[in-house]
Design a protein around this motif. Structure first.
Motif, PDB file in Angstrom:
ATOM      1  N   ASN A   1       0.828  -1.203   0.000  1.00  0.00           N
ATOM      2  CA  ASN A   1       0.000   0.000   0.000  1.00  0.00           C
ATOM      3  C   ASN A   1       0.860   1.249   0.000  1.00  0.00           C
ATOM      4  O   ASN A   1       1.853   1.344   0.733  1.00  0.00           O
ATOM      5  N   LEU A   2       0.455   2.209  -0.826  1.00  0.00           N
ATOM      6  CA  LEU A   2       1.182   3.467  -0.955  1.00  0.00           C
ATOM      7  C   LEU A   2       0.268   4.602  -0.499  1.00  0.00           C
ATOM      8  O   LEU A   2      -0.832   4.780  -1.037  1.00  0.00           O
ATOM      9  N   LEU A   3       0.728   5.354   0.491  1.00  0.00           N
ATOM     10  CA  LEU A   3      -0.041   6.467   1.043  1.00  0.00           C
ATOM     11  C   LEU A   3       0.536   7.777   0.515  1.00  0.00           C
ATOM     12  O   LEU A   3       1.702   8.084   0.773  1.00  0.00           O
ATOM     13  N   LEU A   4      -0.291   8.529  -0.198  1.00  0.00           N
ATOM     14  CA  LEU A   4       0.181   9.763  -0.828  1.00  0.00           C
ATOM     15  C   LEU A   4       0.001  10.989   0.055  1.00  0.00           C
ATOM     16  O   LEU A   4       0.440  12.076  -0.314  1.00  0.00           O
ATOM     17  N   SER A   5      -0.689  10.832   1.173  1.00  0.00           N
ATOM     18  CA  SER A   5      -0.884  11.964   2.074  1.00  0.00           C
ATOM     19  C   SER A   5      -0.746  11.490   3.519  1.00  0.00           C
ATOM     20  O   SER A   5      -0.873  10.292   3.809  1.00  0.00           O
ATOM     21  N   ASN A   6      -0.540  12.449   4.407  1.00  0.00           N
ATOM     22  CA  ASN A   6      -0.400  12.112   5.822  1.00  0.00           C
ATOM     23  C   ASN A   6      -1.726  11.702   6.450  1.00  0.00           C
ATOM     24  O   ASN A   6      -1.744  11.080   7.512  1.00  0.00           O
ATOM     25  N   ASP A   7      -2.832  12.065   5.820  1.00  0.00           N
ATOM     26  CA  ASP A   7      -4.150  11.768   6.383  1.00  0.00           C
ATOM     27  C   ASP A   7      -4.743  10.465   5.863  1.00  0.00           C
ATOM     28  O   ASP A   7      -5.778  10.010   6.365  1.00  0.00           O
ATOM     29  N   ALA A   8      -4.150   9.882   4.835  1.00  0.00           N
ATOM     30  CA  ALA A   8      -4.641   8.599   4.316  1.00  0.00           C
ATOM     31  C   ALA A   8      -4.292   7.492   5.305  1.00  0.00           C
ATOM     32  O   ALA A   8      -3.293   7.561   6.027  1.00  0.00           O
ATOM     33  N   LYS A   9      -5.121   6.444   5.320  1.00  0.00           N
ATOM     34  CA  LYS A   9      -4.916   5.373   6.299  1.00  0.00           C
ATOM     35  C   LYS A   9      -5.234   4.030   5.670  1.00  0.00           C
ATOM     36  O   LYS A   9      -6.185   3.894   4.901  1.00  0.00           O
TER      37      LYS A   9
END
Length: 437
Positions: A348-356
């Protein structure tokens, strides 16, 4: 309308349940098939006893149904004068036996490829009273019960033994009305030593704000049967998608299925693959992309019930904004399933600090001569990769796009047909371009 429910329910859940039961009663008033009415009534009793899942249920602790409960979806009659010219830009650019459902109703005018249907392939828009009933055990999911509660439209595909389709069966579900409840039951039987490809697409026309699509499918592969399946879900971003698929594989059968979850506010796609014959093989891949406040939920349950079976899985998510991804995968190896080889990977790749991302790969093994593994990894983009690309003259925004594209499209390597691969990749890239502008 007031119904007495056994479990404790929130006011929103109670209101949604009462509304769905009212929709079921409307169907019953216009249904002459007593067997179908009885199916709906039995589902109503079970749903009243069960209620809807909440965040306290282990399988739903990461996926809240509250946004879905704020709507009053209805089973509406098809009233849109949809032209093929309007639909064509969204369709697979290849020859296929195309079956189009508009707001849940089959449209012969928009379908095509009837001259390509061989005698070995049976396609029935089945009377729903003849469609397979869901499992009677208490473990049925609430959305399976909803599917039975408002069961009306069914599709059955049967391919005879020794037959091989030259073109795919392409099932398109297009939504033209906001507030629509679409509910399809599908059965697929692939005969002994037969081969077919099934492509399914879910989409909304421009201007359709919110729909509720709830599908249930049973797919059976006979001895040495081969089935390739591709599911593309790209509903509008305020919509809701729930799908259950049950695969049963006989001896030496071969299954390859891939799910692309790109749209909907809340989507939940579930596969159960039962390998019931020796030397059966399955491959399950998925691509999940979420932005804004989307919830992308993908689940697999792989049941190795006999010896000498192989399974492979690769699930990749990319999340931006405040999106939430959920993956839950289980590989169950029965005591008699020696020589099992089961592999599952989730990245999984998270592009923002708020994604979970919430991920739960699991193994449950009762045999001792097996080779099984699972793994998961979640994180943000590697700054060294970005620096490497920028050092070679690639702009940062373009470098992020290239890295994300390479990461997310890996599961598509299982799609070997070039036209299908390019079409699916284009759908994914369109979503990425919209989110990364």
């Amino acid at each position: 309308m007031t119904v007495a429910v056994t479990p404790k329910m929130s006011p929103a859940a109670r209101q949604m349940l009462e509304h769905l039961i009212a929709e079921s009663h409307k169907l019953n008033e216009n249904t002459q098939a007593e067997a179908l009415v009885q199916k709906r009534q039995a589902a109503e009793k079970r749903l009243l006893a069960k209620g809807f899942p909440t965040r306290k249920d282990e399988d739903w602790q990461y996926t809240s149904l509250l946004p879905w409960m704020q709507h009053a979806f209805e089973i509406k009659a098809q009233n849109a004068e949809l032209s093929l010219e309007t639909l064509q830009p969204n369709l697979l650019p290849d020859t296929a036996i195309r079956l189009v459902f508009v707001d849940g109703a089959f449209s012969e005018a928009l379908s095509a490829g009837f001259d390509l249907i061989p005698e070995s392939l049976s396609i029935e828009m089945a009377d729903a009273d003849a469609i397979q009933t869901i499992a009677p055990d208490a473990g049925a999911d609430a959305f399976e019960l909803i599917n039975e509660l408002v069961l009306d439209q069914g599709l059955t595909l049967r391919l005879e033994d020794q037959a091989a389709l030259d073109v795919p069966v392409y099932v398109v579900q297009v939504q033209t009305q906001s507030g629509q409840l679409t509910n399809l039951r599908m059965q697929v039987d692939v005969g002994e030593n037969a081969e077919m490809t099934l492509i399914q697409q879910y989409l909304c026309l421009d201007g359709v704000e919110s729909v509720f699509v709830n599908d249930l499918a049973h797919l059976h592969l006979a001895k040495q049967a081969r089935l390739k399946q591709m599911v593309l879900q790209d509903l509008s971003l305020n919509s809701y998608y729930f799908s259950h698929q049950y695969f049963q594989q006989s001896e030496a059968s071969d299954l390859s299925t891939i799910y692309l979850g790109l749209g909907a506010e809340i989507s939940r796609h579930q596969n159960q693959v039962a390998l019931t014959g020796p030397y059966a093989e399955s491959e399950q891949n998925s691509i999940g992309f979420g932005a804004g406040k989307q919830v992308v939920d993908s689940r697999t349950e792989t049941l190795h019930q006999v010896a000498h079976c192989n399974s492979r899985q690769l699930h990749k998510f990319v999340l931006d904004g405040q999106a939430r991804g959920v993956f839950n995968g289980m590989i169950h190896v029965a005591q008699d399933a020696q020589k099992t080889d089961g592999q599952m990977d989730n990245k999984n790749l998270l592009l923002s600090n708020d994604a979970k991302m919430d991920t739960k790969p699991q193994l449950e093994i009762y045999a001792d001569d097996v080779k099984c593994s699972h793994g998961c990894a979640s994180g943000q983009m590697d700054e060294n990769q970005l620096f490497y690309a920028q050092a070679r003259g690639i702009r940062k925004d373009h470098a992020k796009r290239l890295i994300t594209q390479a990461f997310l499209l890996e599961p598509l390597e299982a799609v070997t047909n070039l036209k299908w691969h390019q079409w699916l990749a284009a759908q994914v890239m369109h979503k990425l371009d919209q989110a990364m502008k």
